[in-house]
Motif scaffolding. Sequence first.
Motif, PDB file in Angstrom:
ATOM      1  N   VAL A 339     -12.786  14.587   6.516  1.00 22.92           N
ATOM      2  CA  VAL A 339     -14.761  14.226   6.320  1.00 22.92           C
ATOM      3  C   VAL A 339     -14.980  12.530   6.015  1.00 22.92           C
ATOM      4  N   LYS A 340     -16.034  12.401   5.981  1.00 23.01           N
ATOM      5  CA  LYS A 340     -16.805  10.811   6.325  1.00 23.01           C
ATOM      6  C   LYS A 340     -16.078  10.516   4.556  1.00 23.01           C
ATOM      7  N   GLY A 341     -16.200   9.461   4.438  1.00 19.25           N
ATOM      8  CA  GLY A 341     -15.829   9.074   2.469  1.00 19.25           C
ATOM      9  C   GLY A 341     -14.918   7.637   2.177  1.00 19.25           C
ATOM     10  N   ASP A 342     -14.838   7.955   1.343  1.00 24.14           N
ATOM     11  CA  ASP A 342     -14.261   6.486   0.593  1.00 24.14           C
ATOM     12  C   ASP A 342     -12.565   6.800   0.504  1.00 24.14           C
ATOM     13  N   ARG A 343     -11.894   6.943   1.670  1.00 26.81           N
ATOM     14  CA  ARG A 343     -10.425   7.138   1.395  1.00 26.81           C
ATOM     15  C   ARG A 343     -10.101   8.052   0.196  1.00 26.81           C
ATOM     16  N   LYS A 344     -10.541   9.706  -0.572  1.00 28.14           N
ATOM     17  CA  LYS A 344     -10.100  10.203  -1.987  1.00 28.14           C
ATOM     18  C   LYS A 344     -10.299  11.466  -1.586  1.00 28.14           C
ATOM     19  N   VAL A 345      -8.840  12.169  -2.183  1.00 22.72           N
ATOM     20  CA  VAL A 345      -8.852  13.322  -1.964  1.00 22.72           C
ATOM     21  C   VAL A 345      -9.798  14.239  -2.997  1.00 22.72           C
TER      22      VAL A 345
END
Length: 348
Positions: A339-345
């Motif tokens: 998904v779109k985001g900031d490189r986290k799980v």
Amino acid sequence: MTRKNPSRMTYAGAGVDIDAAREAKRRIREIARATFTPGVKSEIGSFGALFRLDTARYGEPLLVSSCDGVGTKLKVAFTTGIHDTVGYDLVSHCVSDILVQGARPLFFLDYIACGKLEPAVVEAVVTGLARGCRETGCALVGGETAEMPDFYPAGEYDLAGFIVGVVERARVIDGSTIRSGDRLLGLASAGLHTNGYSLARRLFFDRLGYAPNDRVPELGGTVAELLLAPHRSYLGLVEPLLDTGWLKGMAHITGGGITGNLPRILPPATAAVVRKGSWPILPIFRFIQEKGSVEEAEMYRTFNMGIGMVLVVPSKKFKKVQSILERAGEKGYTIGRIVKGDRKVTYA
């Protein structure tokens, strides 16, 4: 007054047995030689290992290297006296580490350091290394066996491995093309692999008071069998997919779990959503969580939780990749999406 001459000193008297080292090298020479591939152009015992890359097979080859250890899983080997599995673990770990960039292994070197060199133990460790190398077409071209008295406790050693592989530049898999909407495909682990052992040993041996040969009824095996379960190598499963262009990224789930390893391949402005319950969590992980009162978030950032490799696949090719794995007898679990985001799980 005449001073008495002090007794003569020897290297053996100081704790370094050259004869034992020579015997260890004699034992492992043929074991290592049996892994040689046509590219090996030197013998075991040379100052350096020579390897000829078959450049005719590649337009623009890139070498991929990595090194790693087995961690405190070695402590289980010391306790049980079973030394022929940790070498296999090490090769499997290193092969899978370079596999995530699309590389096939070329050659491997090992480093074994101990306080007192025992040729039979070294032979067992190298036997495991050689088995892992043969299974993956990787040549065990050399290594170092160091006897360092007063540095390691009696009966203990450290083990590290160094691997070099090759990938065609145009076939490098680095995660740069990963986009929102891509799917996450998980491949099962065989157990703890080589991570989380400091916690697991503390639980089984210290808190619960098990001995290595004690049977754990809930898990259907002895502590030794459970903790020495081998690290899977994913090369055989993934290799048929390497040249398809369908793999956008791969993450080897080692120390740090899915939480820590999947972000390593995510490009900026993307994130991963992993769906809990989408794969079978191995009983040993549930046992550790329950008996150790370990918080769920801590479990997911410490252990692989039953997933040893994650493939990132475009949604249009997802079924084809699953089909190839199924023909190889492997189930690929649909464990989430990009998904779109900031490189986290995050976990859903």
